[in-house]
Design a protein around this motif. Structure first.
Motif, mmCIF file in Angstrom:
data_model
loop_
_atom_site.group_PDB
_atom_site.id
_atom_site.type_symbol
_atom_site.label_atom_id
_atom_site.label_comp_id
_atom_site.label_asym_id
_atom_site.label_seq_id
_atom_site.Cartn_x
_atom_site.Cartn_y
_atom_site.Cartn_z
ATOM 1 N N GLU A 308 101.402 0.250 20.565
ATOM 2 C CA GLU A 308 101.638 1.946 20.619
ATOM 3 C C GLU A 308 101.863 2.712 18.689
ATOM 4 O O GLU A 308 102.816 3.732 19.223
ATOM 5 C CB GLU A 308 102.085 3.271 21.891
ATOM 6 C CG GLU A 308 101.911 2.319 22.864
ATOM 7 C CD GLU A 308 101.939 3.600 24.058
ATOM 8 O OE1 GLU A 308 103.115 3.931 23.676
ATOM 9 O OE2 GLU A 308 101.820 3.331 24.850
ATOM 10 N N ALA A 309 101.413 2.006 17.930
ATOM 11 C CA ALA A 309 101.355 2.155 16.619
ATOM 12 C C ALA A 309 100.637 3.062 15.378
ATOM 13 O O ALA A 309 100.672 3.444 15.004
ATOM 14 C CB ALA A 309 101.350 0.796 15.592
ATOM 15 N N ILE A 310 99.461 3.678 16.450
ATOM 16 C CA ILE A 310 98.137 4.328 15.451
ATOM 17 C C ILE A 310 98.857 5.635 15.958
ATOM 18 O O ILE A 310 99.624 6.178 17.296
ATOM 19 C CB ILE A 310 97.435 3.607 16.228
ATOM 20 C CG1 ILE A 310 96.788 2.683 16.922
ATOM 21 C CG2 ILE A 310 95.910 4.931 15.462
ATOM 22 C CD1 ILE A 310 96.338 1.986 15.649
ATOM 23 N N ARG A 311 98.840 6.701 14.844
ATOM 24 C CA ARG A 311 98.635 7.809 14.904
ATOM 25 C C ARG A 311 97.525 8.266 13.685
ATOM 26 O O ARG A 311 97.496 8.418 12.316
ATOM 27 C CB ARG A 311 100.665 8.267 13.706
ATOM 28 C CG ARG A 311 101.843 7.087 14.238
ATOM 29 C CD ARG A 311 102.498 7.945 14.838
ATOM 30 N NE ARG A 311 103.689 7.318 15.195
ATOM 31 C CZ ARG A 311 103.989 6.446 16.623
ATOM 32 N NH1 ARG A 311 102.135 6.383 17.114
ATOM 33 N NH2 ARG A 311 104.816 6.080 17.725
ATOM 34 N N PHE A 312 97.230 8.872 14.127
ATOM 35 C CA PHE A 312 95.843 9.470 13.625
ATOM 36 C C PHE A 312 96.267 11.044 13.230
ATOM 37 O O PHE A 312 95.789 11.642 12.023
ATOM 38 C CB PHE A 312 94.843 9.991 14.396
ATOM 39 C CG PHE A 312 93.857 8.722 15.066
ATOM 40 C CD1 PHE A 312 94.035 8.035 14.053
ATOM 41 C CD2 PHE A 312 94.509 7.959 16.369
ATOM 42 C CE1 PHE A 312 92.731 6.368 14.618
ATOM 43 C CE2 PHE A 312 93.851 7.291 17.100
ATOM 44 C CZ PHE A 312 92.841 6.383 16.449
ATOM 45 N N ASP A 313 97.293 10.908 13.029
ATOM 46 C CA ASP A 313 98.260 12.477 12.822
ATOM 47 C C ASP A 313 98.978 12.149 11.944
ATOM 48 O O ASP A 313 100.395 13.044 10.990
ATOM 49 C CB ASP A 313 98.813 13.753 13.292
ATOM 50 C CG ASP A 313 99.924 13.037 14.489
ATOM 51 O OD1 ASP A 313 99.814 11.304 14.199
ATOM 52 O OD2 ASP A 313 100.266 13.169 14.710
ATOM 53 N N GLN A 314 99.054 10.854 11.211
ATOM 54 C CA GLN A 314 99.967 10.825 9.640
ATOM 55 C C GLN A 314 100.171 11.180 8.845
ATOM 56 O O GLN A 314 98.711 11.562 8.112
ATOM 57 C CB GLN A 314 100.382 9.115 9.897
ATOM 58 C CG GLN A 314 101.358 8.389 8.808
ATOM 59 C CD GLN A 314 101.598 7.393 8.840
ATOM 60 O OE1 GLN A 314 100.718 6.550 8.477
ATOM 61 N NE2 GLN A 314 102.568 6.229 9.501
ATOM 62 N N LYS A 315 100.834 11.572 7.940
ATOM 63 C CA LYS A 315 100.820 13.205 6.742
ATOM 64 C C LYS A 315 101.610 11.942 5.549
ATOM 65 O O LYS A 315 102.621 11.169 6.081
ATOM 66 C CB LYS A 315 101.337 14.499 7.060
ATOM 67 C CG LYS A 315 100.822 14.964 7.779
ATOM 68 C CD LYS A 315 100.106 15.426 7.016
ATOM 69 C CE LYS A 315 98.909 16.760 7.981
ATOM 70 N NZ LYS A 315 98.225 15.985 9.545
#
Lengths: 659, 298
Positions: A308-315
């Motif tokens: 569960e490493a995906i972060r579409f909201d990463q900045k």
């Protein structure tokens, strides 16, 4: 004050066109001069001993040496006068070589000018004051910018030397250009087999912190105490969780993402790990082709990711690091071959670059190591290599030789024969430049054992004729024009400075040349230093280089860092600005002009005043010329000292003191 | 399209004789595209190729006279269909930027030119001022099915710092215009290769070799016709095609159009204004192929 003057012959360098004895004679008449002589080589051991003896015998308070540029020997002579028991700032140098003897041949005018320069130096020395350096602590951590082979070598050497290393790489993996190569010259060994283990060492070394997908945002501070802000770009994957399993790549439906690692020969998925040996082996998402990031639906990778490493909201984030030294190893970029419209690069599909060919030769490349014509996928039987595309050509502003193209072309002809035994390679070249160890033998092998046909002359034009390419060029050895029918044309593109090199140079406050390559402190004697203390260079950011030279320079830069860090404290230069608090009216002009932010406003008994931050001041003197009150003075270059020099040439008109 | 743009027009000597079809179709196409042409009054020959090989000052004076006429007519731009005229007018303008050179030219003229006139080719104006998009909208008879090899000749774009138009090695202006007309533009690698120019008189084998190579490539790329922008190139390729065949033992039968003829055709202008009857290699078969194609489309 008792001053000694030493006029150097520098062999015939100075004495050839300057009457040094007469210059010494003239110096003897100057006020304050107690001793003057001419000397064969002032910088030699007997020359320096002569200075020391003269200081002791005549009880001198200061010394003037008239010789070469202070860049060459000011430090030498400062040490000499110190050994004679004087303060090192009671020394002045008159440059009568670069400024006099090397630029004119008229003995009489040269002698007069040399005497004038000596008079100026004596006048300044009479105004000199004792200055004492302060000591400050060193932060013994080092930052390496760029994770190519030069940066990797520098990082590993520093880390092995016991230093904490911060390695910053702008792409998502280290390895640089070398990781893209199939084989290396002149040994034809597998590039990733020799680089891969070093990359793993970087990942596993306890002393190395790796920031991939990150760029240097801001650098402040000074040697021993740099503060660096690092911009960590968003990868849309939490790298702490990603294990590099690659499941996401298998399921990603966006399979048409341009693949920069494969030089855009093939495509990849929107979420990808650039290549199997990537370090760190972590996935990242290309925001431009990811369906989720563009259209807000998909999310296949997030569904399959076991951690569960995906972060579409990463900045993006800013990280801060404090280091004592910096090594720039930012590498190079390849020349844009489409500028040569006559070669048809970018227009004719079967005209490719050398790096694209390299990826095609690589077993882990987009074609699985099979050489194919991009237009129809067939194996080429006739391959033409065109050298010096973006090298040694003034018309495209690349007059310099890129140095490695002759060699990689020879390598590629050998590999072509290995891959396609019934193929014929042709190389259009200007000269063969192969001066390294075993290099010339290697190009001869390409010609003699592998039958590559070398044609000396430039290519005028490449054009399509049916499904063939016609390469028209000159054969300057036979004096004829020549046409070769080719299936594939490979352009040996040259090197240019990496995009953004000048912006980084300005952050690091180092110089760069017209082409954006970083300038070393001295082209022969200080090849990895810069003019900014604590900043070193390695690899192609300084100029095009092959792998052995890049690795050598990486190690050299590391040894310079280790030498710097062998002391616990550094001496600060006392040639910095100082505020006369009584004269300062607190106008703040100096604060706004200082390019280094080295002056701050303080409150002094209810009045605003300026104060110099000693460790930040670089001694440029801009504040001095800005201050309307003459209240801020650059030590060792005060107004009075400079006016004394001027007045030694012109009759004194002003008697006012600015100090 | 907005109001008509006005340009001084310099037809050049060949337009009066060997390339009448270029001249006629240029005038027709310009009118249809809203380009108003004002003929220079009493223009004289530009000196063509021979003049500048003898004396640069005299050669510039020939162009200087024409530029001066344009100035006194109040024109700010001269356009010409012929690349050779274009080269002479542009080179003269370029050279006269040097005051010492201009002084020598001025001494030869009744009324010196003041370097206020811009010189462009008709192709440049059609490409830059009208543009392929506008042309595409005006096409009534698309040239679909017509595979053409665009051939620019060696001097239309070169030397680049004097001509200042398109790419000197791979120009694309005609390619884009022809595509806008609906034609299939084949990749033609010898776009700016020399045709042999005026060697046809002195050394015919130069022309038959060089022009032969051009036609051979057009065939290899499956072109049905070549498209030229220069009266001399067109003459070498078209009128001398028989000589080329004789010398090379080839059997070429390749019509060579002027690009203006094809624009006119696609814009639906009457064929008699476009001068197809003046071409040496009969283009009828190729032209019929287009019409059949467009019938199919309709």
């Amino acid at each position: 004050m008792k001053i000694g003057v030493f006029v150097c012959h520098c062999g015939s360098n100075i004495a050839g066109t300057v009457d040094t004895a007469q210059v010494a004679e003239a110096a003897r008449a100057l006020p304050g001069v107690a001793f003057a002589t001419d000397t064969m080589y002032a910088c030699s051991e007997p020359g320096q001993e002569g200075i020391i003896d003269a200081v002791k015998e005549n009880e001198l308070d200061g010394v003037v040496v008239a010789s070469c540029t202070p860049r060459m020997h000011e430090a030498t002579f400062r040490r000499t006068v110190e050994r004679a028991g004087l303060n090192r700032y009671m020394f002045e140098m008159a440059n009568i070589r670069e400024h006099v003897s090397w630029i004119g041949k008229d003995m009489e005018s040269n002698t007069n000018k040399a005497a004038d320069l000596v008079a100026m130096a004596v006048a300044k020395l009479r105004e000199n004051r004792l200055l004492f350096p302060k000591k400050f602590d060193i932060n013994k951590r080092v930052m390496i910018i760029g994770g190519g082979v030069a940066g990797i070598q520098a990082a590993l050497d520093c880390a092995e030397g016991g230093l904490e290393v911060v390695l910053v790489e702008k792409t998502t993996t280290i390895g640089g250009k070398m990781a893209k190569l199939d084989k290396t010259f002149p040994t034809v060994d597998c590039s990733s087999c020799i680089l891969g283990p070093k990359m793993v060492d970087v990942a596993q070394h306890p002393n190395i912190t790796l920031y991939a997908a990150a760029e240097v945002d801001d650098v402040s501070g000074y040697v021993g105490n740099f503060k660096v802000a690092i911009r960590r770009k968003q990868t849309y994957v939490d790298w702490n969780l990603c294990t590099g399993c690659g499941l996401c790549m298998e399921k990603c439906p966006s399979k048409k993402t341009p693949d920069p690692f494969n030089e855009f020969v093939g495509t990849t998925t929107a979420i990808n790990i650039p290549f199997p040996q990537a370090i760190p082996k972590k996935a990242s998402i290309n925001a431009e082709t990811c369906i989720m990031l563009r259209k807000g639906k998909c999310g296949k990778c997030a569904e399959v990711c076991p951690t569960e490493a995906i972060r579409f909201d990463q900045k993006e984030e800013i990280a801060h690091e404090e280091v004592g030294a910096i090594v720039a190893a930012t590498g190079y970029d390849l020349f844009d071959h489409s500028i040569y419209t006559e070669y048809g690069g970018g227009r004719i599909r079967d005209v490719i670059t050398s790096m694209q060919y390299e990826r095609m030769l690589s077993a882990s490349g987009p074609t699985g190591g099979h050489v194919k014509r991009p237009s129809n996928g067939e194996e080429p039987k006739s391959v033409v290599f065109i050298q010096c595309v973006g090298s040694r050509d003034k018309s495209v502003n690349r007059p310099y030789c890129s140095g490695f193209c002759c060699m990689y072309t020879a390598k590629q002809t050998i590999l072509t024969k290995d891959h396609i035994p019934d193929s014929q390679s042709y190389v259009f070249y200007m000269d063969i430049r192969s001066p390294g160890k075993n290099y010339d033998e290697f190009t001869r092998r390409a010609m003699e054992e592998y039958g590559a046909r070398y044609i000396r002359g430039r290519v005028a034009q490449v054009y399509e004729k049916g499904d063939k390419l016609i390469v028209r060029g000159a054969d300057t050895l036979t004096g004829t024009s020549i046409e070769v029918e080719a299936d594939l044309v490979v352009l040996a593109v040259g090197a240019e400075s990496t995009r953004g090199a000048s912006a980084l140079a300005e952050k690091l406050r180092i110089s760069y040349d017209t082409y954006g390559f970083y300038m070393e402190s001295h082209p022969k004697l200080k090849p990895v230093e810069t003019n900014t203390a604590g900043v070193f260079l390695a690899g192609c950011c300084q100029g095009p280089k092959d792998i052995p030279s890049s690795v050598g320079q990486g190690s050299a830069a590391a040894s310079k860092v280790l030498t710097l860090f062998s002391k616990d404290q550094l001496e600060s230069d006392p040639q910095i600005s100082q505020v006369d608090i009584k004269r300062c009216i607190g106008c703040g002009k100096c604060i706004s002009t200082c390019p280094f932010g080295a002056i701050k406003e303080i409150d002094f008994r209810g009045q605003p005043k300026a104060e110099v931050i000693e460790t930040v001041c670089q001694g440029c003197g801009i504040c001095t010329s800005t201050c309307p009150q003459g209240a801020i003075q650059l030590q060792h270059f005060t107004d009075n000292q400079i006016l004394a020099e001027v007045m030694s040439l012109c009759p004194p008109l002003l008697e006012k003191s600015f100090e | 399209m907005s109001e008509a743009r006005t340009f001084g027009y310099y037809p050049g000597c060949s337009g009066m004789g060997t390339s009448m079809e270029y001249e006629r179709s240029t005038r027709a196409v310009c009118e249809a595209l809203g380009i108003k042409l004002v003929d220079l009054e009493d223009w004289s020959c530009c000196g063509s190729t021979p003049a500048h090989t003898v004396d640069h000052v005299l050669s510039a004076a020939l162009s200087g006279r024409n530029l001066s006429i344009a100035e006194s007519m109040g024109l700010d731009t001269i356009i010409t269909p012929c690349p050779s005229c274009l080269t002479n007018l542009k080179t003269a303008t370029h050279r006269m930027e040097n005051p010492a050179f201009k002084q020598k030219v001025d001494a030869l003229l009744d009324k010196p030119a003041n370097n206020t006139v811009t010189v462009k080719s008709v192709l440049q104006v059609i490409y830059e001022d009208v543009g392929p998009e506008t042309i595409r909208q005006q096409v009534v008879r698309p040239l679909s099915g017509l595979a053409v090899a665009p051939y620019y000749g060696c001097i239309m774009n070169r030397p680049p710092d004097v001509m200042q138009f398109d790419d000197p090695e791979n120009p694309i202006a005609m390619d884009e215009i022809l595509s806008a007309l609906g034609a299939d533009v084949v990749p033609f690698g010898l776009k700016v290769e020399c045709c042999g120019a005026s060697h046809g008189i002195a050394q015919k084998d130069v022309v038959t070799t060089l022009s032969g190579r051009l036609i051979e490539l057009a065939y290899a790329e499956n072109a049905m016709a070549m498209v030229a922008a220069c009266p001399l190139c067109q003459m070498n390729l078209d009128l001398r095609q028989g000589q080329i065949n004789a010398a090379n033992k080839s059997r070429y039968n390749m019509p060579v159009f002027y690009y203006t003829q094809l624009i006119g055709l696609a814009l639906g202008l009457p064929e008699k204004q476009l001068g197809f009857d003046k071409l040496a290699v009969n283009p009828d078969k190729v032209l019929r192929a287009i019409q059949e194609q467009s019938h199919v489309a309709q």
